[in-house]
Design an enzyme around this catalytic site. Structure first.
Site, PDB file in Angstrom:
ATOM      1  N   ARG A 169      38.749  49.665  46.143  1.00  0.00           N
ATOM      2  CA  ARG A 169      40.168  49.705  45.730  1.00  0.00           C
ATOM      3  C   ARG A 169      41.084  49.893  46.948  1.00  0.00           C
ATOM      4  NH1 ARG A 169      37.531  48.301  42.755  1.00  0.00           N
ATOM      5  NH2 ARG A 169      37.171  48.801  40.580  1.00  0.00           N
ATOM      6  N   SER A 242      43.447  52.274  35.268  1.00  0.00           N
ATOM      7  CA  SER A 242      42.981  53.558  35.829  1.00  0.00           C
ATOM      8  C   SER A 242      44.062  54.146  36.718  1.00  0.00           C
ATOM      9  CB  SER A 242      41.729  53.345  36.680  1.00  0.00           C
ATOM     10  OG  SER A 242      40.721  52.790  35.898  1.00  0.00           O
ATOM     11  N   GLU A 338      45.553  55.342  42.007  1.00  0.00           N
ATOM     12  CA  GLU A 338      45.319  53.917  42.267  1.00  0.00           C
ATOM     13  C   GLU A 338      46.636  53.146  42.367  1.00  0.00           C
ATOM     14  OE1 GLU A 338      41.426  52.377  40.227  1.00  0.00           O
ATOM     15  OE2 GLU A 338      42.983  50.875  39.965  1.00  0.00           O
TER      16      GLU A 338
HETATM   17  C1  LIG Z   1      45.457  47.678  31.332  1.00  0.00           C
HETATM   18  C2  LIG Z   1      45.185  47.570  32.815  1.00  0.00           C
HETATM   19  C3  LIG Z   1      43.886  47.421  33.266  1.00  0.00           C
HETATM   20  C4  LIG Z   1      43.617  47.309  34.638  1.00  0.00           C
HETATM   21  N1  LIG Z   1      42.312  47.156  35.043  1.00  0.00           N
HETATM   22  C5  LIG Z   1      42.021  47.041  36.362  1.00  0.00           C
HETATM   23  C6  LIG Z   1      40.665  46.879  36.795  1.00  0.00           C
HETATM   24  O1  LIG Z   1      39.737  46.821  35.992  1.00  0.00           O
HETATM   25  N2  LIG Z   1      40.426  46.803  38.113  1.00  0.00           N
HETATM   26  C7  LIG Z   1      41.434  46.831  39.039  1.00  0.00           C
HETATM   27  O2  LIG Z   1      41.127  46.742  40.231  1.00  0.00           O
HETATM   28  N3  LIG Z   1      42.712  46.981  38.660  1.00  0.00           N
HETATM   29  C8  LIG Z   1      43.042  47.092  37.352  1.00  0.00           C
HETATM   30  N4  LIG Z   1      44.335  47.256  36.952  1.00  0.00           N
HETATM   31  C9  LIG Z   1      45.389  47.362  37.983  1.00  0.00           C
HETATM   32  C10 LIG Z   1      46.165  46.033  38.254  1.00  0.00           C
HETATM   33  O3  LIG Z   1      46.056  45.148  37.174  1.00  0.00           O
HETATM   34  C11 LIG Z   1      45.658  45.316  39.502  1.00  0.00           C
HETATM   35  O4  LIG Z   1      45.752  46.165  40.630  1.00  0.00           O
HETATM   36  C12 LIG Z   1      46.457  44.032  39.802  1.00  0.00           C
HETATM   37  O5  LIG Z   1      45.864  43.326  40.872  1.00  0.00           O
HETATM   38  C13 LIG Z   1      47.920  44.294  40.116  1.00  0.00           C
HETATM   39  O6  LIG Z   1      48.587  43.037  40.097  1.00  0.00           O
HETATM   40  P1  LIG Z   1      50.150  42.939  39.951  1.00  0.00           P
HETATM   41  O7  LIG Z   1      50.526  41.509  40.217  1.00  0.00           O
HETATM   42  O8  LIG Z   1      50.596  43.483  38.659  1.00  0.00           O
HETATM   43  O9  LIG Z   1      50.624  43.856  41.164  1.00  0.00           O
HETATM   44  P2  LIG Z   1      51.953  44.759  41.256  1.00  0.00           P
HETATM   45  O10 LIG Z   1      51.803  45.942  40.359  1.00  0.00           O
HETATM   46  O11 LIG Z   1      53.157  43.894  41.072  1.00  0.00           O
HETATM   47  O12 LIG Z   1      51.887  45.233  42.779  1.00  0.00           O
HETATM   48  C14 LIG Z   1      50.864  46.119  43.198  1.00  0.00           C
HETATM   49  C15 LIG Z   1      50.962  46.288  44.706  1.00  0.00           C
HETATM   50  O13 LIG Z   1      50.743  45.024  45.342  1.00  0.00           O
HETATM   51  C16 LIG Z   1      51.891  44.626  46.107  1.00  0.00           C
HETATM   52  N5  LIG Z   1      52.005  43.169  45.925  1.00  0.00           N
HETATM   53  C17 LIG Z   1      52.066  42.489  44.743  1.00  0.00           C
HETATM   54  N6  LIG Z   1      52.070  41.176  44.969  1.00  0.00           N
HETATM   55  C18 LIG Z   1      52.012  41.020  46.313  1.00  0.00           C
HETATM   56  C19 LIG Z   1      52.010  39.872  47.181  1.00  0.00           C
HETATM   57  N7  LIG Z   1      52.033  38.621  46.723  1.00  0.00           N
HETATM   58  N8  LIG Z   1      51.984  40.091  48.519  1.00  0.00           N
HETATM   59  C20 LIG Z   1      51.965  41.364  49.029  1.00  0.00           C
HETATM   60  N9  LIG Z   1      51.970  42.473  48.268  1.00  0.00           N
HETATM   61  C21 LIG Z   1      51.978  42.291  46.919  1.00  0.00           C
HETATM   62  C22 LIG Z   1      53.050  45.424  45.548  1.00  0.00           C
HETATM   63  O14 LIG Z   1      54.060  45.606  46.528  1.00  0.00           O
HETATM   64  C23 LIG Z   1      52.364  46.724  45.171  1.00  0.00           C
HETATM   65  O15 LIG Z   1      52.193  47.508  46.322  1.00  0.00           O
HETATM   66  C24 LIG Z   1      44.664  47.359  35.579  1.00  0.00           C
HETATM   67  C25 LIG Z   1      45.989  47.512  35.119  1.00  0.00           C
HETATM   68  C26 LIG Z   1      46.248  47.609  33.741  1.00  0.00           C
HETATM   69  C27 LIG Z   1      47.676  47.742  33.272  1.00  0.00           C
END
Ligand SMILES: Cc1cc2nc3c(=O)[nH]c(=O)nc-3n(C[C@H](O)[C@H](O)[C@H](O)COP(=O)(O)OP(=O)(O)OC[C@H]3O[C@@H](n4cnc5c(N)ncnc54)[C@H](O)[C@@H]3O)c2cc1C
Length: 348
Positions: A169, A242, A338
């Site tokens: 992570r 998480s 996380e």
């Molecule tokens: C119900 C649920 C279940 C989940 N299960 C998992 C799981 O099983 N495993 C897991 O690892 N995660 C899990 N997650 C966490 C999350 O889905 C992941 O971390 C996902 O990759 C985040 O994507 P996002 O586009 O929503 O990122 P955001 O929340 O929009 O951003 C997260 C971070 O990434 C940065 N960021 C976003 N896009 C970019 C880009 N293009 N370039 C540079 N920086 C960027 C942002 O600035 C921020 O710091 C879960 C979340 C939820 C709500």
């Protein structure tokens, strides 16, 4: 240029639809980035140059604790390109594509490899940030390279897996937030596919479905079913999956803990190190299902904090701190969050 960028930047925008916690904060500027050209236009605006920036994908791994006085760069860069690279398929995907739909589309196209990561919310561009992982597979195992826009250099750069410094992570991006914007990610999907089906939950689900020789579709469906059962739907209860990472301890620390708490759940990750189940630690502190105003520890999975409706980011953060304090007091262990906490100092 200023006249043109005026149309690209919205002002005083509610971020509630843009974060899965459903926290109602506002951003002073908000720009949708669908291409590198659009990014360059937005970055040339004097108001953006002078303000803090935040790159946002699907908002599923962030907790806003106050209004954001700066410019949100909402990533919507599309596109999928496949190339036969001999032993693997090399697939370049735009950062704004939805993670789950890309996983499904690639399986339908006969390019499996990401099925264990089905139903993780968010965008492709954010997947490398914390090296997303689930059910026995991490993004790093299917990764070829990515391209970033480097804000400091004002140019595009390619980064290899080594340069991304992937870990549990974790990646270089978590430690150098907002220095780079991921534009696209290239995956290496093995042409000689073999299932990763030994994770206990997945194995049990496949057994229950009488699947003895699973194909990628079977694993995809099993993972989707398990996740739907275990995790709250952000549309019902806001959450970020998480909230805490599973802490990693030495063999000696684990032995001492097991002596005091024989039912402690832990996994050997090699090199004399063990991952402890953070959900178990929180549950053992009696906090599973704990409700504090409009924020709660999810009653089916103690690792997840939920917004019961109308909670502020500060309320959710206060609950996170209570959980950390309780686990530290009982076990002497620090829980690291996380999601990225935006507005207040991180809880660890
Ligand atoms: C119900 C649920 C279940 C989940 N299960 C998992 C799981 O099983 N495993 C897991 O690892 N995660 C899990 N997650 C966490 C999350 O889905 C992941 O971390 C996902 O990759 C985040 O994507 P996002 O586009 O929503 O990122 P955001 O929340 O929009 O951003 C997260 C971070 O990434 C940065 N960021 C976003 N896009 C970019 C880009 N293009 N370039 C540079 N920086 C960027 C942002 O600035 C921020 O710091 C879960 C979340 C939820 C709500």
């Amino acid at each position: 240029m200023q006249a043109r960028t005026n149309e690209l930047i919205e002002h005083d925008v509610s971020l509630r639809p843009f974060n899965t916690f459903g926290v109602d904060v506002r951003a002073s500027m908000f720009a949708r980035i669908g291409s590198i050209e659009r990014l360059q236009q937005v970055l040339s605006d004097v108001r953006v140059i002078a303000a803090p920036r935040l790159v946002l994908g699907g908002g599923s791994n962030v907790l806003f604790t106050r209004d954001f006085d700066g410019c949100i760069l909402k990533i919507e860069i599309p596109g999928v390109q496949c190339e036969d690279a001999g032993e693997s398929w090399r697939v370049r995907v735009g950062a704004g594509e939805g993670w789950h739909s890309i996983v499904e589309r690639l399986i339908d196209d006969g390019k499996p490899g990401l099925e264990n990561l089905a139903l993780i919310p968010g965008s492709v561009g954010a997947a490398p940030i914390q090296n997303i992982g689930a059910y026995g597979v991490e993004l790093a195992e299917r990764f070829d390279s990515l391209r970033v826009w480097n804000f400091g250099a004002g140019s595009l750069q390619r980064m290899t897996s080594d340069e991304c410094k992937f870990a549990y992570r974790d990646s270089v991006f978590k430690h150098q937030a907002d220095r780079r914007l991921i534009v696209d990610v290239t995956f290496a999907l093995p042409r000689k596919w073999s299932p990763v089906a030994d994770y206990a939950d997945v194995a049990a689900e496949l057994r229950q479905r009488n699947v003895t020789q699973p194909q990628a579709r079977d694993i995809f469906s099993a993972v989707v079913a398990i996740r739907r059962r275990k995790l709250p739907d952000p549309l019902v209860f806001g959450n970020a999956g998480s909230f805490f990472k599973n802490p990693v301890v030495s063999r000696q620390q684990r032995t001492e803990l097991i002596d005091r708490h024989p039912s402690l759940v832990s996994y050997d990750i090699g090199g004399g190190r063990y991952k402890l189940a953070a959900g178990w630690l929180i549950d053992a502190c009696g906090l599973k299902g704990a409700v504090r105003g409009r924020a709660a520890v999810y009653d089916k999975q103690a690792l997840v904090l939920v917004n019961l409706g109308g909670a502020t980011g500060a309320e959710i953060l206060a609950l996170a701190r209570e959980v950390q304090d309780a686990v530290r007091a009982r076990f002497g262990i620090e829980l690291d969050p996380e999601p990225r906490i935006i507005g207040h100092a991180a809880v660890a």
